[in-house]
Scaffold this motif. Structure first.
Motif, mmCIF file in Angstrom:
data_model
loop_
_atom_site.group_PDB
_atom_site.id
_atom_site.type_symbol
_atom_site.label_atom_id
_atom_site.label_comp_id
_atom_site.label_asym_id
_atom_site.label_seq_id
_atom_site.Cartn_x
_atom_site.Cartn_y
_atom_site.Cartn_z
ATOM 1 N N GLY A 104 37.517 35.603 42.348
ATOM 2 C CA GLY A 104 36.940 36.903 42.020
ATOM 3 C C GLY A 104 35.437 36.808 41.816
ATOM 4 N N GLY A 105 34.672 37.334 42.766
ATOM 5 C CA GLY A 105 33.215 37.298 42.670
ATOM 6 C C GLY A 105 32.646 38.586 42.131
ATOM 7 N N GLY A 106 33.205 39.044 41.029
ATOM 8 C CA GLY A 106 32.639 40.204 40.348
ATOM 9 C C GLY A 106 31.748 39.726 39.213
ATOM 10 N N ILE B 282 33.197 29.986 43.777
ATOM 11 C CA ILE B 282 33.672 31.353 43.516
ATOM 12 C C ILE B 282 34.239 31.867 44.827
ATOM 13 N N GLU C 141 35.754 34.998 46.864
ATOM 14 C CA GLU C 141 35.767 36.463 46.803
ATOM 15 C C GLU C 141 36.318 37.019 48.118
ATOM 16 N N LYS C 142 37.300 37.912 47.983
ATOM 17 C CA LYS C 142 37.926 38.479 49.189
ATOM 18 C C LYS C 142 36.948 39.336 49.984
ATOM 19 N N TRP D 92 32.890 41.166 49.232
ATOM 20 C CA TRP D 92 31.539 40.675 48.979
ATOM 21 C C TRP D 92 31.301 40.712 47.480
ATOM 22 N N ILE D 93 30.414 39.832 46.986
ATOM 23 C CA ILE D 93 30.229 39.763 45.530
ATOM 24 C C ILE D 93 29.634 41.074 45.002
ATOM 25 N N GLN E 196 32.261 34.148 50.187
ATOM 26 C CA GLN E 196 32.680 35.536 50.351
ATOM 27 C C GLN E 196 33.600 35.678 51.566
ATOM 28 N N VAL F 57 40.137 38.775 38.505
ATOM 29 C CA VAL F 57 40.219 39.706 39.630
ATOM 30 C C VAL F 57 40.526 41.149 39.229
#
Lengths: 418, 89
Positions: free
Chosen positions: A39-41, A62, A64-65, A67-68, A204, A237
């Protein structure tokens, strides 16, 4: 890493700002990492940053599904506050306020933190009593709180409806002067840039397809860009928590619901604090560009849609117009939605799990953005030390089993109406 | 806007309904020893998956009956509605 400053800005002006370094790299995933954050939040990026900075764990990816910063950290109403009554929430959030105050310097990135204050309006004597109690609890925990009477509120937000014979007259309000707003995208980008500079790989367009668990221990994670060997995974996530929990055969006290927000066309400065309506669920602030930023209730049924439905928006804005009638004259510029990880008691979970090496960070409900730094800091500690920090001890998963719920609002398990 | 086919009244707008959550959750049987885990699963734990989801709605501003609705949580497509007494097949 290139430091951002007035001098680097001037220097790059000579080359028409075409020679700035990329803020973060786009690496290929390695075969093995010490820690993988899914999870790139905001929370995932902050966790990776504090793993590297506070615990010197730098072999971190990291995943991420999308984009961050494309999820809830880019979809919220940017409110930062620590106006909680319960100790666990208050101390955690106030720790976060300290990190917010220093964030622009720490990250060398202007997150535009603006401590403009938040006012929760009260519309009855009973509500004033409840706010007085909450304010006292806050002050006992070292958080600034001021109980305002009707006249004091009128001085700060004269455009609210103070006329006679309104359905929900304003009796006063509870203000936390140190609360405020920040530029939400900058928070994600600032954490990403610093984490990247300390060796964290930001990967990403990489979807998690499964987990490798043997003998109750995490061995690896399978992704759309290959398998990765890893002993520690941090799950960050938000609204997709249940989707990944399903792959781990876990059932969690979380439901995924949709929350909408919207902005009006930009207008001249009219509101210099964050205001919440006390007779419903509506909150508003004015952005630096002049747009009125507004939000309120969930759409009211489980949803992964990331886009909202009109009846809820209409309901929320009706409350807004009741509170500030001038809003009815504004045109709507944009509306959008994000999917929330709504926990069953309204409080988050930052904890270890029954699987060794799997750490859980979820359940942020309406309040994920403001928690970004404190969540990242405590989650990094929990992962690095394999034990919870006292700041997130109250956010354990076991509380649903023992009955020691952290129910700030006391609304029960109907997540879609809390 | 959702349109929900109430099994009693026919097609009605979402505004007439209120939501009641996951319809597959079952209360542990009466009169039997219930473990903590069973209580947890009943009271707190939910699957809440992306995709098809059986859920309860009440036709609050209509016939006031509780109904079961199968809806996609990502697209909001409604596949089937049942009376509360009908079993999910």
């Amino acid at each position: 890493m290139q430091k951002y400053s007035i001098f680097s800005l001037m220097k790059n002006a000579f080359s028409n700002h075409e020679k700035w370094d990329l803020a973060w790299k786009d690496p290929l995933p390695k075969k093995e990492y010490d820690v993988v954050i899914i999870g790139g939040g905001g929370h995932g990026l902050a966790t990776a940053y504090y793993l590297a900075k506070e615990h010197n764990i730098r072999n971190v990816a990291i995943i991420e599904k999308g984009w961050i910063g494309g999820g809830n950290v880019g979809r919220n109403t940017t409110i930062i506050r620590s106006n909680y009554m319960h100790d666990d929430n208050a101390l955690f959030s106030e720790f976060g306020m300290d990190l917010w105050r220093r964030m622009s310097q720490d990250l060398n990135y202007n997150v535009m933190f603006s401590p403009r204050g938040i006012i929760n309006l009260a519309h009855s004597d009973a509500q004033m009593n409840v706010y007085a109690r909450r304010g006292n609890s806050m002050r006992l925990n070292g958080i600034d709180a001021v109980l305002l009477n009707r006249e004091q509120v009128k001085e700060i937000i004269p455009m609210a409806d103070f006329s006679e014979n309104v359905r929900f007259p304003i009796f006063g309000g509870l203000m936390q002067p140190s609360a405020g707003t920040a530029r939400h995208d900058a928070v994600a980008w600032g954490y990403a840039r610093q984490a990247d500079s300390m060796g964290v790989d930001i990967i990403q367009n990489c979807e998690v397809t499964g987990f490798d668990v043997k003998g109750g221990k995490i061995k690896g994670v399978r992704t759309s860009r290959g398998d990765i060997k890893v002993k520690k995974i941090g799950l960050c996530v938000a609204g997709s928590t249940n989707v990944l929990a399903e792959k781990l055969n876990m059932r969690l006290p979380i439901e995924t619901h949709l929350l909408q927000a919207c902005v009006s066309e930009p207008v001249k400065p009219v509101l210099d604090s964050v205001v919440t309506f006390g007779a419903g669920h509506f909150y508003i602030s004015q952005s630096d560009k002049g747009e009125m930023v507004m939000g309120g209730d969930l759409d009211g049924y489980n949803s992964y849609a990331q886009r909202g439905n009109l009846p809820t928006l209409q309901h929320v804005l009706t409350e807004g117009i009741a509170m500030m009638p001038f809003l009815s004259k504004l045109k709507m510029l944009r509306t959008w939605g994000g999917i929330m990880d709504m926990s069953m008691d309204g409080s988050p979970i930052i904890d270890k799990t029954h699987i060794e090496g799997l750490y859980l960070n979820c359940g942020w409900c309406y309040g994920g953005f403001k928690a970004t730094p404190a969540s990242g800091w405590t989650f990094a500690h929990t992962i690095a030390q394999d034990r919870v920090h006292e700041l997130n001890a109250g956010y354990n998963l076991n509380r649903f089993n023992t009955g020691q719920l952290l129910d700030e609002k006391g609304l029960g398990t109907k997540t879609w109406i809390s | 806007m959702l349109y929900i086919k109430c099994p009693h009244c026919g097609w009605r707008s979402q505004n007439e309904f209120s939501y009641g959550g996951d319809a597959t959750v079952k209360r542990p049987e009466l009169g039997k020893e219930v473990s903590d885990k069973e209580w947890d699963d009943f009271v707190y734990n939910r699957k809440s998956l992306r995709g098809k989801h059986w859920e309860l709605w009440q036709h609050l501003s209509g016939c006031r009956q509780w109904i079961k609705v199968e809806r996609d949580t990502a697209t909001h497509e409604i596949f089937k509605t049942l009376k509360a007494s009908e079993e999910i097949s």
